[in-house]
Structures are given as C-alpha cells and as structure tokens.
Write an enzyme that holds these catalytic residues in place. Structure first.
Site, PDB file in Angstrom:
ATOM      1  N   GLU A 278       5.878   5.234  -3.341  1.00  0.00           N
ATOM      2  CA  GLU A 278       5.807   6.702  -3.220  1.00  0.00           C
ATOM      3  C   GLU A 278       5.019   7.102  -1.972  1.00  0.00           C
ATOM      4  O   GLU A 278       5.384   8.051  -1.271  1.00  0.00           O
ATOM      5  CB  GLU A 278       5.166   7.311  -4.471  1.00  0.00           C
ATOM      6  CG  GLU A 278       5.971   7.117  -5.752  1.00  0.00           C
ATOM      7  CD  GLU A 278       7.334   7.790  -5.685  1.00  0.00           C
ATOM      8  OE1 GLU A 278       7.444   8.855  -5.059  1.00  0.00           O
ATOM      9  OE2 GLU A 278       8.295   7.237  -6.232  1.00  0.00           O
ATOM     10  N   ASP A 359      10.375   1.223   0.463  1.00  0.00           N
ATOM     11  CA  ASP A 359      10.199  -0.133  -0.068  1.00  0.00           C
ATOM     12  C   ASP A 359       9.504  -1.031   0.953  1.00  0.00           C
ATOM     13  O   ASP A 359       8.640  -1.838   0.600  1.00  0.00           O
ATOM     14  CB  ASP A 359      11.568  -0.743  -0.435  1.00  0.00           C
ATOM     15  CG  ASP A 359      12.025  -0.323  -1.830  1.00  0.00           C
ATOM     16  OD1 ASP A 359      11.203   0.240  -2.578  1.00  0.00           O
ATOM     17  OD2 ASP A 359      13.203  -0.562  -2.164  1.00  0.00           O
TER      18      ASP A 359
HETATM   19 ZN   LIG Z   1      11.653   6.352  -3.572  1.00  0.00          ZN
END
Ligand SMILES: [Zn+2]
Length: 413
Positions: A278, A359
């Site tokens: 996040e 990521d």
């Molecule tokens: Zn995401």
C-alpha cells in the site's frame, strides 16, 4: 429511427454481447481448471479450496451475465421506452420552476434506480455471499445501511444537484467549466469527508493496539519516511468475511486502515508486506495520478455534454420529448457508460501496471516471501480464482492474476 438512436442501439448491443461473451469465456476457463490446483500453488492451496474458488467465481459471473441483460433492458425502458420522459413530464406538470423540477427529477430517478437495484443487492448479499459463507450482514443491518445511504443522498446529493443545475442556468456558455470546478471541489471534499465523517457512520474504527504489530508498522513507516494520522482497525467482519487493507486521505492526513478480518488471517510479517505494498502506491503517487486522471476525464465529459446539450437529436434520439438541462445531465449519466465501456481495458491495464510497481516497492521494503504468503492467503480466504480467462482478466481486472503477480515477486527476490 434517427441516426443517433441507431448508434445508441448498436453500441448497447455490442457492449452487452461483449460482456456476455467475456463472462462466458471466463466461466468455461474456470470450469476447465476446476479439478487441478495450478502447479505453483499445489503446496499451499488444497483442491477443496480451489474448487470453492471456482464455484464462487462461476456463481458471481453467471449472476453478472444476467445483470448485463437486465441493465441493458432497464436502460432501454428509461430512454427509448419513455420512462425518463414520463417522470420528467410528471414533475413538469407540478410547475415547481426549473431548478426544483430538475432537482426533483434527478433525485427521484436515483431513488427509482436504487429501488430497482434492490433485488439484485438482496440476492448478492443473502443468497450468493451467504451460500459461500462470506455474508455477515443481518436483515436489520441491511435496512439500517439503506436508511443511512438515503439520508446521505438527501444531505449531500440534493445540495450538489441543486448547485450544478443553478450553474448550468446561470454560468453562460461555459457552464460546463463551472460545473467541473464544482465537481472537482466536491471530489476533494469527499476525499476528506469519507474517512473522517462518512465511513464512521457505517463502521467502527479503533486505533491499532500497542504491541508487536504496531511496532512493526511504525518501524516500516519510519523506514519508508511516511507520515500518517494513525493506524486503524475497521470492523469489516460486521458485513463480510472478505479481508482488505487500504489507505485514505492526503498529505499528513493519511490513515491506514486494516480490516479486522485481515488481521485475523495474516501473521505480522505478512501484514507488514501488505502495508508495504500500500505504501508503494503512495511512493509512486498512484493515488494523486488517479485523481488527476479523474479530473481530466470529467472535464472532457462535461465539455462533451456542453456540446450535446444544444443538440435536439441528443434528446429525441434517446426518447426525451422536452430538452432541458436536467434531462441532458441524467441522459448523459445513464447512457455515457455504454459508450465508455471500451475504455475499461485501458483503465484496467493502467491499474495493473500500478500494482506491479507497488509489489516491487513491497519487495524492497519487506520480506518477499511474506508478501507471497499473504497474497496466497488472501486469494484463498476471498475464494478468488487462480485461473481466470486471460482475455477476461485483461479486460476487467484491476489486479494482475495471482500467478503473474507471484512470478513477478519471485523474479525480484
Ligand atoms: Zn495495490
């Protein structure tokens, strides 16, 4: 039949058939892979869980296929069937003046749309989600939520609609620029109001308790240089067993929100990895970029409406007999999605690119293997399919398929 009516009908048919075709492909693809867990997941996901995900996906997509047809028919009834015109004439006959008539039409149309959607929402909550063990909504909570949403529509929606219609009448030829400023201001207001005022009406937010997890989270925030207004736990389990984590707010007012369901199923290192993902969205300014894109899209849409509103065929071609600002606005909101449907894959592609970037950030800031474990658990707990149809996924999915995401993470190790 006017040329515009024909264009509308052909486009509606193409979008509906495309939705059905993609959904049909997806269901077949999931069914073909139902009895074998993909090799990469065989150690982590049982065949029973894999089959449950396949059945849940199939049930949801089949229902979406039915809704694609129902939505298309309802749109035809609203427009060419004369539904909108009937409602408009009924309000006009009361002679309330243009502003009150327009506001009454828009609010009553939204209410009717909401009532027509109710059976589908009831089915999804109390039949579909219930059958797969995800639903926690009681009938009492459902009614309470509905009443709160109605109050919000009246308290926030009515003044907004009234102001927009007033600007359309008073701001001259460039009214669309004025309405765009209003809309942009409203969007920024909602970004502030949603987490602080609106979401607490529906859920309880409690600061994350002191302990090893809070320490982990604070260390990650310090390491990555993020300022925030606190870490909260939301009682997501009041409504569903699905887990999630999200960020809201701007600048120093950022809040981190974990669903209690997520905290229950993930270990400390895995929660840290999800949070790092996040934070990756923030690091790459994805939220700001999305808002700027939204502003640009709404400016272009309103400029288009500024032109359409002066074309008699725009009304007559969609079944409205008396041109007016409020009819144009409502027609645009109803019919716009039919024409913008084919922008969907572009938006989904942009979103998936952002997911890979987030990521990669998580892989730098947290443990890659914990991130992979967290992803697999989330897929399993949400019964998300591991084997989507590639074309369906490319068209709709905001997140890359699990196998590609995990392969990407592994390539970064
Ligand atoms: Zn995401």
């Amino acid at each position: 039949m006017s040329g515009f009516t024909l264009l509308f009908l052909v486009t509606l048919a193409i979008t509906t058939l495309t939705r059905l075709w993609l959904a049909g492909r997806h269901v077949r693809h999931v069914a073909t892979h139902r009895d074998r867990v993909p090799l990469a997941f065989r150690r982590r996901i049982t065949l029973a869980a894999h089959r449950k995900a396949a059945d849940y996906t199939t049930a949801k997509v089949r229902f979406a296929m039915l809704m694609a047809v129902v939505d298309g028919l309802l749109l035809l009834i609203w427009t060419l069937g004369g539904g909108l015109d009937l409602l408009d004439q009924a309000w006009r006959s009361l002679n309330l003046g243009p502003l009150a008539t327009g506001t009454a039409l828009l609010v009553s149309a939204f209410l009717v749309i909401g009532i027509l959607e109710l059976p589908a929402t009831l089915y999804e909550t109390f039949v579909l989600e219930q059958r797969f063990g995800f639903n926690h909504v009681t009938p009492g909570l459902f009614v309470a939520d509905l009443l709160k949403q109605l109050v919000l529509l009246l308290v926030i929606g009515v003044p907004l609609i009234l102001t927009a219609l007033w600007l359309m009448q008073r701001a001259g030829d460039r009214w669309w620029l004025a309405v765009w400023l209003l809309w942009s201001g409203f969007t920024l207001f909602m970004i502030w109001a949603y987490p602080t005022v609106i979401a607490p009406l529906f859920n309880k937010f409690t600061p994350l308790k002191r302990g090893p997890l809070l320490k982990r989270v604070e260390q990650l925030l310090a390491r990555t240089g993020f300022e925030s207004r606190g870490v909260f736990v939301m009682d997501g389990s009041r409504r569903s067993a699905h887990g999630n984590a999200y960020f809201t707010g701007f600048g120093r007012h950022k809040r981190i929100v974990f669903f209690d369901t997520l905290l229950k199923s993930l270990k400390g290192s895995e929660i840290e990895a999800v949070l790092a993902h996040e934070l990756g969205h923030f690091h790459h300014r994805h939220i700001v970029k999305r808002i700027v894109l939204m502003f640009a899209v709404s400016l272009a849409s309103l400029a288009l409406l500024g032109w359409l509103i002066r074309q008699p065929w725009f009304y007559s071609g969609l079944g409205v007999s008396t041109p007016s600002d409020h009819a144009a606005l409502l027609l645009f909101l109803l019919v716009g999605p039919v024409f913008s449907f084919f922008l969907q894959p572009l938006m989904a592609w942009g979103s998936r690119r952002h997911e890979y970037q987030a990521d990669a950030f998580a892989a730098r800031q947290a443990d890659i293997n914990a991130m992979i474990r967290a992803l697999v658990k989330l897929y399993q707990e949400n019964a998300s399919t591991l084997t989507p149809d590639p074309l369906y996924s490319a068209f709709y999915d905001s997140h890359p398929p699990a196998s590609l995401r995990i392969a990407h993470l592994q390539s970064l190790a």
